[in-house]
Design a protein around this motif. Structure first.
Motif, mmCIF file in Angstrom:
data_model
loop_
_atom_site.group_PDB
_atom_site.id
_atom_site.type_symbol
_atom_site.label_atom_id
_atom_site.label_comp_id
_atom_site.label_asym_id
_atom_site.label_seq_id
_atom_site.Cartn_x
_atom_site.Cartn_y
_atom_site.Cartn_z
ATOM 1 N N GLY A 589 8.827 8.354 26.079
ATOM 2 C CA GLY A 589 8.555 8.035 24.652
ATOM 3 C C GLY A 589 7.377 7.059 24.466
ATOM 4 N N TYR A 590 7.297 6.912 23.227
ATOM 5 C CA TYR A 590 5.958 6.107 22.446
ATOM 6 C C TYR A 590 6.233 5.464 21.360
ATOM 7 C CZ TYR A 590 4.432 9.976 19.920
ATOM 8 O OH TYR A 590 4.414 10.966 18.915
ATOM 9 N N VAL A 591 5.525 4.608 20.935
ATOM 10 C CA VAL A 591 5.723 4.105 19.634
ATOM 11 C C VAL A 591 5.022 5.040 18.350
ATOM 12 C CG1 VAL A 591 5.207 1.998 17.967
ATOM 13 C CG2 VAL A 591 5.953 1.661 20.510
ATOM 14 N N GLN A 592 5.637 5.505 17.652
ATOM 15 C CA GLN A 592 5.178 6.364 16.689
ATOM 16 C C GLN A 592 4.823 5.687 15.521
ATOM 17 O OE1 GLN A 592 3.932 9.757 16.550
ATOM 18 N NE2 GLN A 592 3.382 9.024 14.457
ATOM 19 N N LYS A 593 3.841 5.642 14.924
ATOM 20 C CA LYS A 593 3.290 5.189 13.489
ATOM 21 C C LYS A 593 4.096 5.929 12.207
ATOM 22 C CE LYS A 593 -0.428 2.709 11.417
ATOM 23 N NZ LYS A 593 0.336 1.736 11.040
ATOM 24 N N VAL A 594 4.342 5.205 11.352
ATOM 25 C CA VAL A 594 5.067 6.105 10.076
ATOM 26 C C VAL A 594 4.171 5.276 8.831
ATOM 27 C CG1 VAL A 594 7.036 6.489 8.793
ATOM 28 C CG2 VAL A 594 7.192 5.784 11.118
ATOM 29 N N ILE A 595 3.711 6.456 8.075
ATOM 30 C CA ILE A 595 2.907 6.135 7.044
ATOM 31 C C ILE A 595 3.936 6.355 5.685
ATOM 32 C CG2 ILE A 595 1.062 6.355 5.615
ATOM 33 C CD1 ILE A 595 -0.484 6.379 8.102
ATOM 34 N N PHE A 596 4.142 5.614 4.684
ATOM 35 C CA PHE A 596 5.015 6.171 3.493
ATOM 36 C C PHE A 596 3.921 6.391 2.550
ATOM 37 C CE2 PHE A 596 9.014 4.874 5.034
ATOM 38 C CZ PHE A 596 9.005 4.138 5.997
ATOM 39 N N GLU A 597 3.835 7.410 2.215
ATOM 40 C CA GLU A 597 2.795 7.733 1.144
ATOM 41 C C GLU A 597 3.285 7.811 -0.240
ATOM 42 O OE1 GLU A 597 1.473 11.652 1.864
ATOM 43 O OE2 GLU A 597 1.353 11.463 3.877
ATOM 44 N N GLY A 598 2.760 6.651 -1.040
ATOM 45 C CA GLY A 598 3.161 6.520 -2.475
ATOM 46 C C GLY A 598 4.444 6.089 -2.702
ATOM 47 N N MET A 599 5.014 5.158 -2.129
ATOM 48 C CA MET A 599 6.346 4.721 -2.190
ATOM 49 C C MET A 599 6.319 4.061 -3.298
ATOM 50 S SD MET A 599 9.238 3.995 -0.088
ATOM 51 C CE MET A 599 9.442 2.794 0.986
ATOM 52 N N PRO A 600 7.254 4.537 -4.367
ATOM 53 C CA PRO A 600 6.881 3.953 -5.923
ATOM 54 C C PRO A 600 7.635 2.619 -5.811
ATOM 55 C CG PRO A 600 8.652 5.543 -5.853
ATOM 56 C CD PRO A 600 7.919 5.578 -4.520
ATOM 57 N N SER A 601 7.494 1.504 -6.631
ATOM 58 C CA SER A 601 8.052 0.383 -6.910
ATOM 59 C C SER A 601 9.330 0.731 -7.674
ATOM 60 C CB SER A 601 7.318 -0.465 -7.699
ATOM 61 O OG SER A 601 5.955 -0.578 -7.069
ATOM 62 N N PHE A 602 10.348 -0.237 -7.290
ATOM 63 C CA PHE A 602 11.580 -0.026 -8.241
ATOM 64 C C PHE A 602 11.807 -1.453 -8.803
ATOM 65 C CE2 PHE A 602 16.184 0.158 -8.863
ATOM 66 C CZ PHE A 602 16.369 1.350 -9.370
ATOM 67 N N CYS A 603 12.078 -1.319 -10.019
ATOM 68 C CA CYS A 603 12.538 -2.629 -10.709
ATOM 69 C C CYS A 603 13.908 -2.943 -10.674
ATOM 70 C CB CYS A 603 11.959 -2.639 -12.334
ATOM 71 S SG CYS A 603 12.546 -4.034 -13.077
ATOM 72 N N LEU A 604 14.326 -3.973 -9.938
ATOM 73 C CA LEU A 604 15.906 -4.187 -10.050
ATOM 74 C C LEU A 604 16.065 -4.917 -11.189
ATOM 75 C CD1 LEU A 604 15.643 -5.722 -6.208
ATOM 76 C CD2 LEU A 604 16.729 -3.676 -7.012
ATOM 77 N N PHE A 605 15.429 -5.163 -12.093
ATOM 78 C CA PHE A 605 15.709 -5.749 -13.414
ATOM 79 C C PHE A 605 16.381 -4.746 -14.335
ATOM 80 C CE2 PHE A 605 14.867 -7.113 -17.843
ATOM 81 C CZ PHE A 605 15.893 -8.236 -17.779
ATOM 82 N N CYS A 606 15.370 -3.963 -14.685
ATOM 83 C CA CYS A 606 15.710 -2.789 -15.583
ATOM 84 C C CYS A 606 16.296 -1.590 -14.938
ATOM 85 C CB CYS A 606 14.514 -2.616 -16.550
ATOM 86 S SG CYS A 606 13.050 -1.628 -15.969
#
Ligand SMILES: O=C(O)CCC(=O)C(=O)O
Ligand SMILES: [Fe+2]
Length: 934
Positions: A589-606
């Motif tokens: 096995g090996y270490v595989q990189k992960v990229i999150f494309e366009g992870m949106p923000s989420f507002c915990l307030f509203c």
């Protein structure tokens, strides 16, 4: 040698009508004369069918659906042939009227005739001040010696070919499960022998006011292709207003006819149009009509169908009757007439009342007279989210029902002081099963009618059935049939549906409509994944680490792009995730990189997507906004009392001192700037403050405003420079004049004086590789195009109350604030905000979405446009799915703000047309239209 008057005897023949124009209308209250709205129709370059066929076809379908009219260039009819045709046409009409009337000037087959005026007209409004040669395309047996006929034949052959090609493309939009059969249908039924060519001449009319060159009508065919000269006069009805089509000498105009509208179940629109008489100049046009044979059955290609099936013959017959009864064709529906008459009626309020009173009943009586033969059968019905289940008695419904019998825990009792119907969690979730592929569409600003929304989803050509129903005024339930459609629509996240922004979120069994779900589809990239691990099982497993895997993209599935594997995964964006995983067995096995494309923000307030808590408009609006009347005196414009803010500074350096910026506030948006604003004593948080390369002369108005920071910050050891921020100005590299009126800032919006931005630069910024057309979204204001009639009474969502009146500038609020993410910018787009627009063009894979605030203005307009550009991850590449809204400049006379967050792809995976800016210093709106493409 031609002798004798070529003009038909209009004045003599229609003397009575012309004399009897009735009493002058009552005087109107003084108002500035209304200028005709002149538009450039959507222009489609057909040569693109070779290089980028799918995009081009999608544009054609979109134009047919949204406008019913469009222009084509690169159509294959040589200009030289068009020239010859024009000469032949002029010559034919220059013949003495007496000769023309004999109908012998050409030797076409039977059916060829010359007509003029409107013999059945009983009022001026029924009179067409024009003459025409009607030429059926029936092949005539005898070859001709007449040059005129040879030229006409040559043109007819070419234009017929073009019409087949266009009809095929439009028909293909309905392929669905039927494969190519729709195209076959067109070819089979619309033989050249059932098509027509009409040569029109509109002689100068001495009484131009109120006289039509061609009375308002829709075309009784599948489609029409018009070649018009430069005189102009063609108008079409759009959103209840007549707008004039600007002539374009190299283009042919294509318009959808009634048959395509019925056949497409109202997806394509047969739009009313007319030609206005001109008092001075004669006008020529040539219309080719693609018609089927009389016995052809027009049967809607979609169920439930709006129109019952009818033959072309039947339809023609009905038109004949209508003309006899009412003096004009009624066609498919009465709605256009009402709009049109009301549009015309603006001349006299008395007439408006008359129309409101008379017109519907007149039409109603027509429908009653017609008994069951009305073509308008029913509205576009939705099967309903229970897929058309019929009401049953409970006895029937419950007998043998799995849903009720499998779960034993089901009792009426009480809970929390209330009577309760208690049932198990398992049953609760089980009942949600049929909603596995359901989404919720949220219209934060305004919403089109349900019919229009359904039409929009219909155009997407989903693979399965769907249902679109109203959850409440602003929210719809979109129930899809399978995971493919679900993945496709949900991955899009937002669309722009007939001028209205819609955010698409996952439906859940515990959905609270006032909140958004933080579970969203996000593309995960696994760079350099070993090629042999591109197996569904491994990819699915990788996705499962983070959430619910939905699917891979095409390139991953086919193995055509081994550099990266991409998996769409529904993930909870409130969670944090590792950026690498161990993949495989202990030794191999090996270490595989992960990229999150366009992870949106989420507002915990509203509880909504698109921003973080610290940027929450609701939270920020609690703190006071400050309006600086003259920012020249004070370039520091606080956005809120909580955070410092350097204003978009009108060319003035700003100074920010003694502030501690904490990490949250900066939110990752830190870009080097080495221009002149000073910052002293600013303490940056530790962390990944990023220095931009020297050529990144970018500013970040969003960050400035929305983060409430207002600076782009450089980091050199502990010292920090900030610079002033002028949206679009520094970035565009323009030398700006210092605007006179400066900036107003409230919590979330800035208004920038306006000569600060030259929209032409925007176009350049996209670079050569960006695609480009230009679509005028004028109709986003035309909420009247919706059909509220199909929704429940009293809840007219298109009412001003809901929509913020016809001028959205008044009531719209910022709903989506989001900091700008960093992207490595490439290509020619240098300005940060423009660069954002350009991203789609440059395939920057690391960044997927952002927002820019762009401000424009002219003497007439000031406004803010917010742009969201996102990767369209379920396509092969990147496409922008968003862009700014626009406002037709003529509707704006004062300062306006709009929040125009997302313009989406209407057709899946194709390019987006956006109008970047309103008309600026130019009478040619084309200058401001751009298209962003991948
Ligand atoms: O002359 C034109 O521009 C339009 C002609 C037309 O609408 C027709 O022939 O149906
Ligand atoms: Fe027409």
């Amino acid at each position: 040698m031609v002798s004798g008057d070529p003009n038909p005897p209009f004045l003599r023949t229609y003397k009575l009508l012309l004399d009897d124009r009735g009493p002058p209308p009552p005087p109107l209250p003084p108002s500035p004369p209304e200028k005709d709205a002149v538009i450039n129709l959507p222009l489609i370059e057909l040569s693109r069918l070779i290089l980028e066929p799918e995009e081009c076809k999608a544009e054609i379908r979109l134009a047919a659906a949204e406008w019913g009219f469009f222009q084509v260039v690169g159509h294959g009819v040589p200009p030289e042939l068009l020239d010859r045709l024009r000469k032949v046409q002029a010559n034919l009409f220059r013949q003495p009227f007496a000769e023309k009337e004999k109908g012998k000037l050409l030797d076409f087959a039977a059916g060829y005739c010359y007509t003029w005026g409107t013999p059945t007209a009983t009022s001026l409004s029924q009179l067409s001040w024009s003459e025409a040669y009607h030429i059926p395309m029936t092949p005539s047996a005898a070859p001709t010696k007449l040059r005129a006929r040879r030229v006409i034949d040559e043109y007819a052959t070419r234009v017929a070919q073009l019409s087949y090609e266009l009809a095929g493309i439009l028909a293909e939009g309905f392929e669905g499960k039927e494969g190519r059969r729709n195209i076959d249908y067109m070819e089979e039924h619309c033989k050249p022998s059932s098509c027509y060519l009409r040569l029109n001449r509109y002689p100068p009319c001495p009484i131009p006011k109120g006289v039509f060159g061609l009375v308002p009508h829709t075309d009784t065919d599948f489609l029409t292709i018009v070649y018009q000269d430069q005189v102009g006069g063609l108008q079409l009805l759009k959103g209840g207003r007549w707008i004039t089509v600007k002539p374009n000498s190299s283009a042919l105009i294509v318009n959808i006819g009634d048959l395509f509208q019925a056949w497409s179940n109202d997806v394509y629109r047969s739009v009313r149009h007319r030609v206005m008489a001109n008092s001075e100049i004669e006008r020529f046009s040539i219309a080719f009509q693609l018609c089927p044979s009389y016995e052809t059955i027009i049967h809607s290609k979609k169920s439930p169908s709006i129109y019952r099936s009818f033959t072309f013959m039947e339809y023609k017959q009905q038109i004949k009757e209508d003309v006899k009864l009412f003096g004009h064709k009624i066609g498919l529906s009465s709605q256009n007439h009402l709009l049109e008459e009301l549009a015309n009626a603006s001349v006299s309020s008395a007439r408006v009342f008359a129309l409101l009173g008379l017109l519907p009943s007149r039409l109603l009586s027509r429908r009653l007279l017609a008994g069951g033969t009305s073509l308008m059968a029913k509205k576009m019905l939705d099967p309903g989210f229970l897929a058309g289940k019929q009401p049953k008695s409970f006895k029937d419904a419950l007998s043998g029902s799995v849903e009720s019998n499998d779960f034993l825990d089901f009792r009426i009792s009480s809970n929390r002081g209330m009577p309760s119907l208690w049932f198990s969690e398992e049953e609760f979730l089980h009942l949600a099963k049929p909603f596995e592929f359901a989404l919720v569409g949220k219209f934060p600003l305004k919403r089109p009618s349900l019919d229009f929304i359904r039409r929009f989803f219909f155009i997407l050509k989903l693979s399965g059935e769907f249902s679109v129903t109203l959850l409440d005024q602003a929210n719809i339930l979109i129930k899809l049939a399978n995971d493919l459609d679900y993945a496709r629509v949900s991955a899009h996240r937002s669309y722009f549906v007939y001028g209205c922004f819609i955010k698409v979120i996952k439906w859940s069994p515990v959905l609270d409509l006032s909140e958004e779900s933080p579970i969203v589809p996000v593309w995960l990239s696994f760079p350099r994944l070993y090629p042999h691990l591109f197996s569904s099982r491994i990819l699915f497993g990788l996705g499962s680490i983070f959430g619910r895997p939905i699917h891979t993209d095409n390139a991953t599935a086919s193995g055509s792009r081994p550099s990266v594997a991409r998996v769409l995964v529904e993930i909870d964006v409130t969670k944090s995730f590792p950026d690498s995983v161990w993949l495989g067995p202990e030794k191999l096995g090996y270490v595989q990189k992960v990229i999150f494309e366009g992870m949106p923000s989420f507002c915990l307030f509203c509880k909504s997507l698109g921003h973080k808590k610290m940027e929450c408009p609701k939270l920020l609006s609690k703190s006071s906004s400050v309006v600086i009347p003259n920012a020249l005196d004070n370039p520091l414009v606080p956005v809120s009392t909580e955070v410092p803010f350097i204003s978009p500074g009108c060319g003035i350096s700003a100074k920010l001192s003694d502030v501690a910026l904490d990490r949250d506030v900066l939110d990752g948006e830190i870009i080097v700037n080495n221009i002149f604003a000073d910052v002293e004593g600013v303490v940056l948080p530790d962390g990944d403050c990023r220095a931009a390369s020297p050529d990144q002369a970018f500013v970040s108005p969003n960050a400035a405003v929305l983060n409430g920071v207002g600076v782009d910050v450089a980091r050199e050891g502990d010292s920090v420079n900030a610079r002033d921020v002028v949206p679009g100005a520094i970035s565009s590299g323009l030398n700006l004049e210092v605007p006179q009126k400066c900036i107003t800032v409230s919590n979330n919006l800035i208004e920038v004086p306006v000569n600060a931005v030259d929209t032409r630069f925007v176009g350049n910024s996209f670079g050569d590789s960006s695609g480009l057309d230009i679509r005028n979204h004028v109709n986003w204001l035309d909420s009247s195009e919706g059909d509220p009639g199909s929704e429940s009474d009293g809840n007219d969502l298109l009412s001003p109350d809901f929509c913020g009146e016809s001028d959205p500038g008044c009531d719209f609020t910022l709903v989506n604030v989001r900091p700008i993410s960093f992207v490595g910018n490439r290509g020619r787009a240098r300005g940060r905000d423009w660069a954002m627009m350009g991203w789609g063009s440059h395939h920057c894979t690391s960044l997927v979405e952002t927002i820019a605030v762009v401000s424009f203005g002219t003497e007439q307009i000031q406004k803010i446009v917010q742009i969201h550009i996102a990767k369209c991850p379920d396509t092969d590449g990147i496409s922008t799915d968003s862009g700014p809204l626009c406002l037709p400049s003529q509707t704006l006379t004062e300062s306006h703000r709009i929040q125009a967050p997302y313009v989406s792809l209407c057709a899946h995976g194709t390019k987006t047309d956006v109008l970047i800016a309103p008309k600026q210093n130019s009478s040619d709106p084309e200058q401001n239209r751009y298209q962003i493409s991948d």
